[in-house]
Design a protein around this motif. Sequence first.
Motif, PDB file in Angstrom:
ATOM      1  N   UNK A  93     -14.087  -1.536  -8.434  1.00  0.00           N
ATOM      2  CA  UNK A  93     -14.304  -0.233  -9.068  1.00  0.00           C
ATOM      3  C   UNK A  93     -13.103   0.628  -8.724  1.00  0.00           C
ATOM      4  N   UNK A  94     -12.416   1.060  -9.772  1.00  0.00           N
ATOM      5  CA  UNK A  94     -11.187   1.820  -9.577  1.00  0.00           C
ATOM      6  C   UNK A  94     -11.343   3.264 -10.011  1.00  0.00           C
ATOM      7  N   UNK A 151     -17.705   7.790  -3.733  1.00  0.00           N
ATOM      8  CA  UNK A 151     -18.216   7.413  -2.410  1.00  0.00           C
ATOM      9  C   UNK A 151     -19.489   8.162  -2.041  1.00  0.00           C
ATOM     10  N   UNK A 152     -19.563   9.445  -2.352  1.00  0.00           N
ATOM     11  CA  UNK A 152     -20.713  10.252  -1.929  1.00  0.00           C
ATOM     12  C   UNK A 152     -21.839  10.253  -2.947  1.00  0.00           C
ATOM     13  N   UNK A 153     -21.563  10.655  -4.176  1.00  0.00           N
ATOM     14  CA  UNK A 153     -22.628  10.778  -5.168  1.00  0.00           C
ATOM     15  C   UNK A 153     -23.094   9.427  -5.705  1.00  0.00           C
ATOM     16  N   UNK A 154     -22.142   8.527  -5.993  1.00  0.00           N
ATOM     17  CA  UNK A 154     -22.526   7.208  -6.520  1.00  0.00           C
ATOM     18  C   UNK A 154     -22.781   6.201  -5.403  1.00  0.00           C
ATOM     19  N   UNK A 155     -22.415   6.551  -4.176  1.00  0.00           N
ATOM     20  CA  UNK A 155     -22.618   5.702  -2.994  1.00  0.00           C
ATOM     21  C   UNK A 155     -22.001   4.318  -3.163  1.00  0.00           C
ATOM     22  N   UNK A 156     -20.823   4.269  -3.768  1.00  0.00           N
ATOM     23  CA  UNK A 156     -20.114   3.004  -3.910  1.00  0.00           C
ATOM     24  C   UNK A 156     -19.498   2.635  -2.562  1.00  0.00           C
ATOM     25  N   UNK A 157     -19.479   1.359  -2.196  1.00  0.00           N
ATOM     26  CA  UNK A 157     -18.951   0.972  -0.883  1.00  0.00           C
ATOM     27  C   UNK A 157     -17.447   1.175  -0.740  1.00  0.00           C
ATOM     28  N   UNK A 158     -16.711   1.038  -1.851  1.00  0.00           N
ATOM     29  CA  UNK A 158     -15.273   1.268  -1.815  1.00  0.00           C
ATOM     30  C   UNK A 158     -14.765   1.532  -3.222  1.00  0.00           C
ATOM     31  N   UNK A 159     -13.579   2.073  -3.283  1.00  0.00           N
ATOM     32  CA  UNK A 159     -12.881   2.325  -4.547  1.00  0.00           C
ATOM     33  C   UNK A 159     -11.452   1.834  -4.390  1.00  0.00           C
ATOM     34  N   UNK A 160     -10.863   1.429  -5.504  1.00  0.00           N
ATOM     35  CA  UNK A 160      -9.459   1.061  -5.464  1.00  0.00           C
ATOM     36  C   UNK A 160      -8.659   1.939  -6.415  1.00  0.00           C
ATOM     37  N   UNK A 186      -6.097   9.590   0.871  1.00  0.00           N
ATOM     38  CA  UNK A 186      -6.511   8.733   1.991  1.00  0.00           C
ATOM     39  C   UNK A 186      -6.812   7.290   1.614  1.00  0.00           C
ATOM     40  N   UNK A 187      -6.260   6.823   0.503  1.00  0.00           N
ATOM     41  CA  UNK A 187      -6.351   5.398   0.181  1.00  0.00           C
ATOM     42  C   UNK A 187      -5.294   4.666   1.005  1.00  0.00           C
ATOM     43  N   UNK A 230       3.594  -6.476 -11.903  1.00  0.00           N
ATOM     44  CA  UNK A 230       3.518  -6.347 -10.446  1.00  0.00           C
ATOM     45  C   UNK A 230       2.823  -5.033 -10.116  1.00  0.00           C
ATOM     46  N   UNK A 231       1.714  -5.128  -9.395  1.00  0.00           N
ATOM     47  CA  UNK A 231       0.934  -3.950  -9.029  1.00  0.00           C
ATOM     48  C   UNK A 231       0.602  -3.988  -7.545  1.00  0.00           C
ATOM     49  N   UNK A 232       0.194  -2.843  -7.048  1.00  0.00           N
ATOM     50  CA  UNK A 232      -0.343  -2.754  -5.688  1.00  0.00           C
ATOM     51  C   UNK A 232      -1.761  -2.192  -5.791  1.00  0.00           C
ATOM     52  N   UNK A 233      -2.565  -2.597  -4.841  1.00  0.00           N
ATOM     53  CA  UNK A 233      -3.931  -2.113  -4.760  1.00  0.00           C
ATOM     54  C   UNK A 233      -4.074  -1.287  -3.495  1.00  0.00           C
ATOM     55  N   UNK A 234      -4.545  -0.066  -3.700  1.00  0.00           N
ATOM     56  CA  UNK A 234      -4.902   0.820  -2.594  1.00  0.00           C
ATOM     57  C   UNK A 234      -6.424   0.874  -2.550  1.00  0.00           C
ATOM     58  N   UNK A 235      -7.003   1.046  -1.367  1.00  0.00           N
ATOM     59  CA  UNK A 235      -8.455   1.073  -1.235  1.00  0.00           C
ATOM     60  C   UNK A 235      -8.885   2.163  -0.263  1.00  0.00           C
ATOM     61  N   UNK A 236     -10.055   2.708  -0.566  1.00  0.00           N
ATOM     62  CA  UNK A 236     -10.744   3.608   0.372  1.00  0.00           C
ATOM     63  C   UNK A 236     -12.168   3.110   0.476  1.00  0.00           C
ATOM     64  N   UNK A 237     -12.720   3.167   1.687  1.00  0.00           N
ATOM     65  CA  UNK A 237     -14.099   2.693   1.923  1.00  0.00           C
ATOM     66  C   UNK A 237     -14.957   3.830   2.428  1.00  0.00           C
ATOM     67  N   UNK A 238     -16.271   3.610   2.310  1.00  0.00           N
ATOM     68  CA  UNK A 238     -17.249   4.573   2.831  1.00  0.00           C
ATOM     69  C   UNK A 238     -16.968   4.900   4.277  1.00  0.00           C
TER      70      UNK A 238
END
Length: 165
Positions: free
Chosen positions: A89-90, A117-126, A144-145, A157-165
């Motif tokens: 989920x991006x 993260x807060x309203x949808x309570x998703x475990x992480x986003x990219x 803060x990703x 060529x891409x990079x993936x950044x992630x943020x978690x709960x």
Amino acid sequence: MDRFSTDRLIAERLRDDHLADLVALHLDPEVSRYLGGVRAPEATKAYLAVNIAHWDRHGFGLWALRTRDGAFAGRAGIRHILVDGIDEIEIAYTFKREFWGQGLASEIAIALTQIGLSQLALPSLIGLVFVGHRASRRVLEKANYVLEKSTIHHGEDVVIYRIRQ
């Protein structure tokens, strides 16, 4: 959540009547260079249909962005995307050129992250970004990703950044 606002933007759930604004956005070669290239109006119409269906299926998706005075500024949202065979989920954001360099991408990225993260309570986003798109990488870092990995997505060529709960 069909609608929300930030300090400077109003976001409304993507609808069919946003097509003309999206076509104009996707026809701009500077805007589209990190989106896989300029999209013909027919491709944008298909893109809109896919993203409206995403809302119906998942209860979240892309929003059209307007300034407080009602001018179309771009699009942004939270959506499912297949990356390296994994359903991620991006957050995504794209602005018209006239709105670049004003901190709006950071503003919307922070809002989308809070919603996800807060309203949808998703475990992480990219955030999925072309390697050379330094401005978008800075936006994710400010929100803060954390850089997770490099990969190839749709031949780019891409990079993936992630943020978690």
